[in-house]
Scaffold this active site. Structure first.
Site, PDB file in Angstrom:
ATOM      1  N   GLY A 177      24.907 -56.483  33.400  1.00  0.00           N
ATOM      2  CA  GLY A 177      24.732 -55.507  34.464  1.00  0.00           C
ATOM      3  C   GLY A 177      25.094 -56.101  35.810  1.00  0.00           C
TER       4      GLY A 177
ATOM      5  CG  ASN B 122      25.780 -50.770  32.245  1.00  0.00           C
ATOM      6  OD1 ASN B 122      26.270 -49.866  32.913  1.00  0.00           O
ATOM      7  ND2 ASN B 122      24.562 -50.705  31.727  1.00  0.00           N
ATOM      8  CD1 TRP B 123      30.709 -52.816  36.226  1.00  0.00           C
ATOM      9  CD2 TRP B 123      32.064 -51.407  37.317  1.00  0.00           C
ATOM     10  NE1 TRP B 123      31.958 -53.385  36.264  1.00  0.00           N
ATOM     11  CE2 TRP B 123      32.807 -52.541  36.925  1.00  0.00           C
ATOM     12  CE3 TRP B 123      32.715 -50.379  38.015  1.00  0.00           C
ATOM     13  CZ2 TRP B 123      34.168 -52.678  37.210  1.00  0.00           C
ATOM     14  CZ3 TRP B 123      34.067 -50.515  38.305  1.00  0.00           C
ATOM     15  CH2 TRP B 123      34.785 -51.658  37.907  1.00  0.00           C
ATOM     16  CE  LYS B 124      22.312 -52.035  34.257  1.00  0.00           C
ATOM     17  NZ  LYS B 124      20.982 -52.610  34.167  1.00  0.00           N
TER      18      LYS B 124
ATOM     19  N   GLY C 205      17.662 -56.653  34.266  1.00  0.00           N
ATOM     20  CA  GLY C 205      17.514 -56.547  35.719  1.00  0.00           C
ATOM     21  C   GLY C 205      16.303 -57.275  36.270  1.00  0.00           C
TER      22      GLY C 205
ATOM     23  CG  HIS D 243      21.365 -49.211  29.157  1.00  0.00           C
ATOM     24  ND1 HIS D 243      20.273 -49.239  30.005  1.00  0.00           N
ATOM     25  CD2 HIS D 243      21.998 -50.390  29.301  1.00  0.00           C
ATOM     26  CE1 HIS D 243      20.270 -50.393  30.645  1.00  0.00           C
ATOM     27  NE2 HIS D 243      21.302 -51.115  30.247  1.00  0.00           N
TER      28      HIS D 243
ATOM     29  CD  GLU E 192      19.044 -49.647  33.577  1.00  0.00           C
ATOM     30  OE1 GLU E 192      20.149 -49.137  33.814  1.00  0.00           O
ATOM     31  OE2 GLU E 192      18.783 -50.836  33.839  1.00  0.00           O
TER      32      GLU E 192
ATOM     33  CD  GLU F  99      21.500 -54.413  27.307  1.00  0.00           C
ATOM     34  OE1 GLU F  99      22.256 -55.124  27.972  1.00  0.00           O
ATOM     35  OE2 GLU F  99      21.150 -53.285  27.668  1.00  0.00           O
TER      36      GLU F  99
ATOM     37  CB  SER G  50      18.373 -61.519  33.375  1.00  0.00           C
ATOM     38  OG  SER G  50      17.562 -60.481  33.900  1.00  0.00           O
TER      39      SER G  50
HETATM   40  P1  PGA Z   1      21.387 -57.007  33.837  1.00  0.00           P
HETATM   41  O1  PGA Z   1      21.617 -55.631  33.044  1.00  0.00           O
HETATM   42  O2  PGA Z   1      22.499 -57.930  33.399  1.00  0.00           O
HETATM   43  O3  PGA Z   1      21.490 -56.623  35.285  1.00  0.00           O
HETATM   44  O4  PGA Z   1      20.059 -57.508  33.452  1.00  0.00           O
HETATM   45  C1  PGA Z   1      21.962 -55.654  31.687  1.00  0.00           C
HETATM   46  C2  PGA Z   1      22.118 -54.279  31.156  1.00  0.00           C
HETATM   47  O5  PGA Z   1      21.413 -53.368  31.625  1.00  0.00           O
HETATM   48  O6  PGA Z   1      22.941 -54.044  30.268  1.00  0.00           O
END
Ligand code: PGA
Length: 259
Positions: free
Chosen positions: A234, A9-11, A173, A95, A97, A167, A213
């Site tokens: 991520g 997931n490149w966000k 993150g 997600h 976020e 998650e 993470s």
């Molecule tokens: P992260 O993000 O690996 O940077 O913790 C995971 C995600 O948001 O899917």
């Protein structure tokens, strides 16, 4: 037997040019691994076409990071499943976020999951509890309720094609990954829910990922569980080398039992 799946997931990172370059490097690194692991890249919307072109000829799949559920209409700034399906085969839905920063609700996630299947997109459905919910001892009921609403009304065949990503919000993150045994326990719980609702065949087909993470040093802990079929990644998906290391770990890990 379920195949391992590694999704990046490149966000909100990478321009179109940067996306094309990163996707091409990932493709070069993971090419030898694709016989044993499914790899999915989720770039920002403007880069979907460029990433698709960059991985053309490989089995790497492209996913959107979100979408609206409606096919078209007056939804300024939104992208429809029809538009996503032009470029991608999967879509990340729910997600944390999206939920925390953009006010997306469990009911929205439900609509999006159905819209995805209606447009031949396979959803990667995210569930996870906040730190307060974990501290209150209600993590299990929270994630189960999220999955229950997200999957309400799906057909058994659709449930079998699901990818569910556990998650925990506090692990995303933060550099503070979930304990692998705890992640495996929750993954098992999620699959048990799918079995209860959709039957054992569907539950055996659905894949449950861990996300939060994940890095090359901790990934084996998660993948060594028979209940975790891969990872949603991520930060570490923005480095082709790191992502390839994760793909290597995911290769052939499905079906392993805890050490
Ligand atoms: P992260 O993000 O690996 O940077 O913790 C995971 C995600 O948001 O899917």
């Amino acid at each position: 037997m379920r195949r391992s799946l590694l999704a990046g997931n490149w966000k909100m990172n990478c321009t179109t040019a940067e996306s094309a370059q990163l996707a091409a490097s990932v493709a070069a690194f993971v090419a030898p691994l694709l016989t044993d692991v499914d790899v999915v890249l989720a770039p920002p919307f403007p880069s979907l076409a460029a990433v698709r072109a960059a991985v053309n000829g490989t089995s790497i799949e492209v996913a959107a990071q979100d979408m609206h559920w409606a096919e078209r209409g007056a939804f300024t700034g939104a992208v429809s499943p029809v538009m996503v399906a032009e470029h991608a085969s999967r879509v990340i839905v729910g997600h944390s976020e999206r939920c925390q920063l953009f006010g997306e609700t469990d009911a929205d996630v439900h609509r999006k999951v159905h819209a995805a299947f209606d447009h031949a997109l396979l959803p990667i459905v995210c569930v996870g509890e906040s730190v307060d919910q974990r501290d209150a001892g209600i993590a299990d009921s929270v994630v189960e309720a999220q999955l229950a609403l997200a999957t309400d009304g799906l057909r058994d065949e659709e449930a079998a094609a699901l990818v569910v990503a556990y998650e925990p919000v506090w692990a995303i993150g933060s550099g503070r990954a979930c304990d692998p045994l705890e992640a495996a326990r929750v993954a098992k719980l999620l699959r048990a829910f799918l079995e209860l609702r959709f039957g054992s065949v569907a539950a055996a087909g659905a894949r449950v990922l861990y996300g939060g993470s994940v890095n090359p040093d901790n990934v084996d802990g998660f993948l060594s569980s028979a209940d975790i079929d891969g990872a949603l990644v991520g930060a570490m998906s923005l480095s082709a080398e790191a992502f390839a290391a994760l793909a290597k770990a995911a290769m052939g890990s499905v079906g392993r039992v805890p050490a």
